[in-house]
Each structure stands twice: as C-alpha cells, then as structure tokens.
Design a protein around this motif. Structure first.
Motif, PDB file in Angstrom:
ATOM      1  N   ILE A  21       0.635  -0.906  -0.186  1.00  0.00           N
ATOM      2  CA  ILE A  21       0.221  -0.515   0.120  1.00  0.00           C
ATOM      3  C   ILE A  21       0.376   1.197   0.326  1.00  0.00           C
ATOM      4  CG2 ILE A  21      -1.569   1.327   1.484  1.00  0.00           C
ATOM      5  CD1 ILE A  21      -3.045  -1.535   2.414  1.00  0.00           C
ATOM      6  N   SER A  22       1.576   1.032   1.101  1.00  0.00           N
ATOM      7  CA  SER A  22       3.140   1.883   0.664  1.00  0.00           C
ATOM      8  C   SER A  22       3.419   3.409  -0.771  1.00  0.00           C
ATOM      9  CB  SER A  22       3.914   2.302   1.975  1.00  0.00           C
ATOM     10  OG  SER A  22       5.028   1.468   1.071  1.00  0.00           O
ATOM     11  N   VAL A  23       3.649   1.898  -1.494  1.00  0.00           N
ATOM     12  CA  VAL A  23       4.314   2.092  -2.549  1.00  0.00           C
ATOM     13  C   VAL A  23       2.960   2.759  -3.513  1.00  0.00           C
ATOM     14  CG1 VAL A  23       5.813   0.832  -2.077  1.00  0.00           C
ATOM     15  CG2 VAL A  23       4.221  -0.560  -3.763  1.00  0.00           C
ATOM     16  N   THR A  24       1.830   2.492  -3.436  1.00  0.00           N
ATOM     17  CA  THR A  24       1.137   2.909  -3.886  1.00  0.00           C
ATOM     18  C   THR A  24       0.542   5.142  -4.480  1.00  0.00           C
ATOM     19  OG1 THR A  24      -0.802   2.820  -2.899  1.00  0.00           O
ATOM     20  CG2 THR A  24      -0.502   0.575  -4.418  1.00  0.00           C
ATOM     21  N   ARG A  25       1.470   5.526  -2.964  1.00  0.00           N
ATOM     22  CA  ARG A  25       1.262   6.898  -2.601  1.00  0.00           C
ATOM     23  C   ARG A  25       2.775   7.240  -2.116  1.00  0.00           C
ATOM     24  NH1 ARG A  25      -2.045   5.156   3.220  1.00  0.00           N
ATOM     25  NH2 ARG A  25      -3.644   4.297   1.956  1.00  0.00           N
ATOM     26  N   LYS A  26       2.477   8.825  -2.304  1.00  0.00           N
ATOM     27  CA  LYS A  26       3.838   9.081  -2.135  1.00  0.00           C
ATOM     28  C   LYS A  26       4.392   9.265  -1.219  1.00  0.00           C
ATOM     29  CE  LYS A  26       4.936  12.554  -6.128  1.00  0.00           C
ATOM     30  NZ  LYS A  26       5.198  13.421  -7.384  1.00  0.00           N
ATOM     31  N   GLY A  27       5.432  10.321  -1.040  1.00  0.00           N
ATOM     32  CA  GLY A  27       6.585  10.047   0.541  1.00  0.00           C
ATOM     33  C   GLY A  27       6.661   8.655   0.886  1.00  0.00           C
ATOM     34  N   ALA A  28       6.904   9.233   2.233  1.00  0.00           N
ATOM     35  CA  ALA A  28       7.659   7.946   2.952  1.00  0.00           C
ATOM     36  C   ALA A  28       6.838   7.936   3.735  1.00  0.00           C
ATOM     37  CB  ALA A  28       8.887   8.469   3.630  1.00  0.00           C
ATOM     38  N   GLN A  29       6.482   8.840   5.066  1.00  0.00           N
ATOM     39  CA  GLN A  29       5.883   8.593   6.190  1.00  0.00           C
ATOM     40  C   GLN A  29       4.008   8.851   5.632  1.00  0.00           C
ATOM     41  OE1 GLN A  29       6.379  11.221   9.615  1.00  0.00           O
ATOM     42  NE2 GLN A  29       9.053   9.627   9.970  1.00  0.00           N
ATOM     43  N   ALA A  30       3.686   9.829   4.723  1.00  0.00           N
ATOM     44  CA  ALA A  30       2.521  10.468   4.657  1.00  0.00           C
ATOM     45  C   ALA A  30       1.763   8.576   3.623  1.00  0.00           C
ATOM     46  CB  ALA A  30       3.009  10.958   3.578  1.00  0.00           C
ATOM     47  N   SER A  31       2.849   7.803   3.680  1.00  0.00           N
ATOM     48  CA  SER A  31       2.313   6.696   2.106  1.00  0.00           C
ATOM     49  C   SER A  31       1.941   5.721   3.619  1.00  0.00           C
ATOM     50  CB  SER A  31       3.180   6.711   1.367  1.00  0.00           C
ATOM     51  OG  SER A  31       3.866   6.017   1.983  1.00  0.00           O
ATOM     52  N   MET A  32       2.220   6.164   5.002  1.00  0.00           N
ATOM     53  CA  MET A  32       2.392   4.438   5.466  1.00  0.00           C
ATOM     54  C   MET A  32       0.237   4.525   6.072  1.00  0.00           C
ATOM     55  SD  MET A  32       5.427   4.394   5.837  1.00  0.00           S
ATOM     56  CE  MET A  32       7.165   4.656   5.975  1.00  0.00           C
ATOM     57  N   PRO A  33       0.234   3.251   5.882  1.00  0.00           N
ATOM     58  CA  PRO A  33      -1.158   2.760   5.832  1.00  0.00           C
ATOM     59  C   PRO A  33      -1.924   2.533   7.431  1.00  0.00           C
ATOM     60  CG  PRO A  33      -0.106   0.758   5.312  1.00  0.00           C
ATOM     61  CD  PRO A  33       0.664   1.774   5.608  1.00  0.00           C
ATOM     62  N   PHE A  34      -3.012   3.106   7.478  1.00  0.00           N
ATOM     63  CA  PHE A  34      -3.875   2.648   8.644  1.00  0.00           C
ATOM     64  C   PHE A  34      -4.350   1.051   8.710  1.00  0.00           C
ATOM     65  CE2 PHE A  34      -4.264   6.559   8.431  1.00  0.00           C
ATOM     66  CZ  PHE A  34      -4.344   7.535   9.413  1.00  0.00           C
ATOM     67  N   LYS A  35      -4.277  -0.023   9.624  1.00  0.00           N
ATOM     68  CA  LYS A  35      -4.510  -1.146   9.910  1.00  0.00           C
ATOM     69  C   LYS A  35      -5.520  -1.529   9.466  1.00  0.00           C
ATOM     70  CE  LYS A  35      -4.935  -4.324  14.123  1.00  0.00           C
ATOM     71  NZ  LYS A  35      -5.214  -4.201  15.555  1.00  0.00           N
ATOM     72  N   GLU A  36      -6.419  -1.042   9.278  1.00  0.00           N
ATOM     73  CA  GLU A  36      -8.423  -1.516   8.779  1.00  0.00           C
ATOM     74  C   GLU A  36      -7.679  -1.303   6.895  1.00  0.00           C
ATOM     75  OE1 GLU A  36      -8.177   1.752  10.902  1.00  0.00           O
ATOM     76  OE2 GLU A  36      -8.630   0.039  12.314  1.00  0.00           O
ATOM     77  N   GLU A  37      -6.722   0.137   6.542  1.00  0.00           N
ATOM     78  CA  GLU A  37      -6.336  -0.797   4.897  1.00  0.00           C
ATOM     79  C   GLU A  37      -5.572  -1.511   4.233  1.00  0.00           C
ATOM     80  OE1 GLU A  37      -5.481   3.634   3.263  1.00  0.00           O
ATOM     81  OE2 GLU A  37      -4.238   3.381   5.362  1.00  0.00           O
ATOM     82  N   VAL A  38      -4.737  -2.010   5.186  1.00  0.00           N
ATOM     83  CA  VAL A  38      -4.285  -3.345   5.450  1.00  0.00           C
ATOM     84  C   VAL A  38      -4.747  -4.793   5.389  1.00  0.00           C
ATOM     85  CG1 VAL A  38      -2.096  -5.343   6.244  1.00  0.00           C
ATOM     86  CG2 VAL A  38      -2.183  -1.950   6.625  1.00  0.00           C
ATOM     87  N   LEU A  39      -5.652  -4.783   6.281  1.00  0.00           N
ATOM     88  CA  LEU A  39      -6.371  -5.476   6.510  1.00  0.00           C
ATOM     89  C   LEU A  39      -7.408  -6.217   5.379  1.00  0.00           C
ATOM     90  CD1 LEU A  39      -7.580  -6.046   9.760  1.00  0.00           C
ATOM     91  CD2 LEU A  39      -5.696  -7.039   9.266  1.00  0.00           C
ATOM     92  N   SER A  40      -8.194  -5.123   5.027  1.00  0.00           N
ATOM     93  CA  SER A  40      -9.212  -5.117   3.362  1.00  0.00           C
ATOM     94  C   SER A  40      -8.207  -5.880   1.956  1.00  0.00           C
ATOM     95  CB  SER A  40      -9.768  -3.767   3.156  1.00  0.00           C
ATOM     96  OG  SER A  40      -9.334  -2.600   2.326  1.00  0.00           O
ATOM     97  N   LEU A  41      -7.087  -5.233   1.950  1.00  0.00           N
ATOM     98  CA  LEU A  41      -6.430  -4.927   0.905  1.00  0.00           C
ATOM     99  C   LEU A  41      -5.597  -7.122   1.075  1.00  0.00           C
ATOM    100  CD1 LEU A  41      -4.500  -5.159  -1.744  1.00  0.00           C
ATOM    101  CD2 LEU A  41      -2.505  -4.298  -0.016  1.00  0.00           C
ATOM    102  N   MET A  42      -5.810  -7.127   2.564  1.00  0.00           N
ATOM    103  CA  MET A  42      -5.442  -9.269   3.059  1.00  0.00           C
ATOM    104  C   MET A  42      -6.678 -10.154   2.414  1.00  0.00           C
ATOM    105  SD  MET A  42      -2.750  -8.762   6.236  1.00  0.00           S
ATOM    106  CE  MET A  42      -1.890 -10.629   5.483  1.00  0.00           C
ATOM    107  N   GLN A  43      -7.407  -9.223   2.114  1.00  0.00           N
ATOM    108  CA  GLN A  43      -9.044 -10.000   2.050  1.00  0.00           C
ATOM    109  C   GLN A  43      -9.500 -11.054   1.014  1.00  0.00           C
ATOM    110  OE1 GLN A  43     -12.495  -7.611   3.121  1.00  0.00           O
ATOM    111  NE2 GLN A  43     -12.140  -7.846   5.215  1.00  0.00           N
TER     112      GLN A  43
END
Ligand code: ADP
Length: 304
Positions: free
Chosen positions: A282-304
């Motif tokens: 997810i982080s590589v789909t967004r610009k920046g380092a800290q700005a690109s870090m995902p929230f837990k819910e986003e990661v869990l929904s990608l993993m479904q």
C-alpha cells in the motif's frame, strides 16, 4: 499487545524536483520542492504507530521547526515521543534529495542531531522504558549506540529486530548472535554478507551466511517480488502484493514497522510477513515516506 521500542534517526527530507540533475558547477531550473518527515527510525516508528502499535521512539532532534514537526507527526500517530531528546545547538538531521524526471536521484544527508543519539543518551534514557518487548533499530545513528542498544535489549531478554540500513560491510559476530531478526533488502544483504545477491541462490547463500553467524531469522525484502524468510528451519518466499507502484520511498520502513507490530501482537512470523508485505505494498501506491504509511484497516482489507 507488547511494547515496541524504536531507536533511530529522525530527518527532514527536502525533496527538489528538476527535469535533470545539475552537473558540477551547474544551475538548473527546478519544478517543485517539498518537505517530508523522514529518517528510517522515525519512519518505522510512524508506520508502527499508524498500524496501532504501542510504540515508543528514542532519538534526537535539534531545537528547530523540523524537529518539532517530526515529533508532532509521530505523536499524532500514536507514538510515544516523551523521550526524544531535543538538542540545543544542534540542527535536526536533514536530507536534500534531488530528483529528475526519470526518478533518478542524488542525495546529501546531514546527520545533525542524529549523531547525538549516542551511548550516554541511551544510558540515561533506556532505563526509564524497560517495559518494551521488541527493539526495532536501524543504522542511521552511531553504530556503537546501535550495538549498545542491542546488548542492553538482549541482556534484558527482549527480542531484537535489526534493519541493517544503510548496510555496513559485515557486523561484529558478537552482535550478530544477539539479533533475532535481521531485515536487509537485496543490496544490503550483499554488503552485509559480502556475497553476490543477484540471483535467488545468491540471496539464499547470503542469508545462510548471516544465519551461520548466529542471527535467528533473516527476512530479505525484495521489492515487488515480496520477501524471503530464511531460518534454521528452512526458507519460504512470500510473494509481493500486486499494486501499481507510484513511489517506493519508505517501503522497507513500512515493512519493518508492520512486521514488528504483528509480532508484538503475538502473531506468527508467517502472519507478520504477510501483513508487512501488504502494508508495504500500500505504501508504494502513495507518494512520500511517512505520508504513504497505511492504517491497519486498509491493510486488513487488502489482505481479504
Ligand atoms: P527498501 O525500501 O528498503 O529498498 P524493498 O524495495 O525490498 O525495501 O521493499 C520493501 C517491501 O516493500 C517489499 O518486501 C515488499 O513487501 C514491498 N514492496 C516494495 N516495492 C513494491 C512493489 N513495487 N509492489 C509491491 N510491494 C512492494
């Protein structure tokens, strides 16, 4: 959930974009610039905080606006910043990053206050926060401070995760024996193991060398290919998550922060690596380092 202690660098990245990079003595017209919170330590703590960890960060900044911005960003994302030292007379660590239209870059970093993240600072600060279970550390602070932190952690029975970046050419064997998990990318593994890593066999051999020096687990991050886990029990490849990559800055930092979070939650290594792969994707789909870090819910929904 167990507490994660992150010890490392905090930098302000000043990114300047131009059609092409200037040669020696040349001035070129740039297109834009931005200030981005960075430093591997801060990025990994930020990722862990955003993903819901109980995380505390140790490191040093200068008494300036960059330092205040870095601390505020961490705090807003749930990281305990109470023990970050603000150094009078020092500047916050800075990186000036020139990027051309083909995404090639030239970087100059100035350690600044990160150089003050030394043994005396850790001696004074660490005893106040010994209730952590996982130490997550990188190599953008003085190496003897990294080794001291690892020694102290091991003596107190904590688990040590070392992200060996930037990678030294080898590490002392007495330190290697104290590392539970080491997380180089392919080029860092090459430097650390002094072994060619341009093939999967080479990567496995390089990782095997680190294991033979006493490291518990080697997790090699391999960009869009994912991550390879090598331990005495064998090795296992975890395929990368397919995404449209926009900017890979901070991908490794996101991976490390996410890995530590899941382990601190008591999850297995397999689950932690799968989660870290998805978070970093997810982080590589967004610009920046800290700005690109995902929230837990986003990661869990990608993993479904
Ligand atoms: P670093 O940023 O330290 O160089 P890597 O490039 O190996 O580290 O990336 C770290 C992790 O980020 C990878 O193991 C993977 O999980 C994820 N990642 C990186 N690039 C991509 C990509 N293009 N697509 C999907 N995942 C990626």
């Amino acid at each position: 959930m167990k507490k994660i202690l992150v010890i490392g660098s905090l930098n302000m990245d000043i990114q300047v974009t131009a059609d092409r990079l200037p040669g020696v003595g040349e001035t070129v017209l740039g297109t834009d610039y931005s200030y981005n919170c960075g430093g591997k330590g801060a990025n990994q703590a930020f990722a862990a905080g955003r993903l819901g960890a109980d995380a505390v960060m140790l490191g040093c900044v200068g008494q300036d606006e960059f330092g205040r911005t870095l601390i505020r960003g961490l705090k807003d994302n749930g990281v305990c910043t109470d023990y970050i030292s603000v150094r009078e007379g020092k500047d916050t660590g800075t990186a000036v990053i020139l990027v051309d239209s083909l995404a090639n870059n030239s970087i100059v970093t100035i350690a600044g206050a990160n150089g003050s993240c030394d043994i005396p600072y850790l001696e004074k600060t660490e005893p106040q926060i010994m209730d952590y279970e996982y130490l997550l550390v990188q190599m953008e602070i003085p190496p003897d401070a990294v080794f001291y932190a690892i020694d102290q952690a091991k003596e107190a029975g904590k688990a040590v995760i070392l992200n060996p970046a930037p990678a030294p050419v080898g590490l002392p064997e007495e330190i290697m024996r104290k590392i539970d998990i080491i997380t180089p990318n392919e080029s860092e593994l090459a430097r650390l193991s002094r072994h060619k890593t341009d093939s999967l066999d080479g990567i496995m051999e390089g990782a095997g060398k680190l294991l033979s020096q006493g490291v518990g687990h080697v997790i090699v991050t391999m960009g869009d290919k994912g991550a390879l886990w090598v331990s005495q029990e064998g090795c296992r490849m975890f395929e990368g998550t397919r995404v449209d990559a926009l900017d890979t800055t901070g991908a490794g930092d996101c991976f490390n922060g996410a890995l530590a979070v899941k382990l601190a939650e008591g999850k297995s290594m397999e689950e932690a690596i799968c989660f870290a792969n998805a978070a970093a994707a997810i982080s590589v789909t967004r610009k920046g380092a800290q700005a690109s870090m995902p929230f837990k819910e986003e990661v869990l929904s990608l993993m479904q």
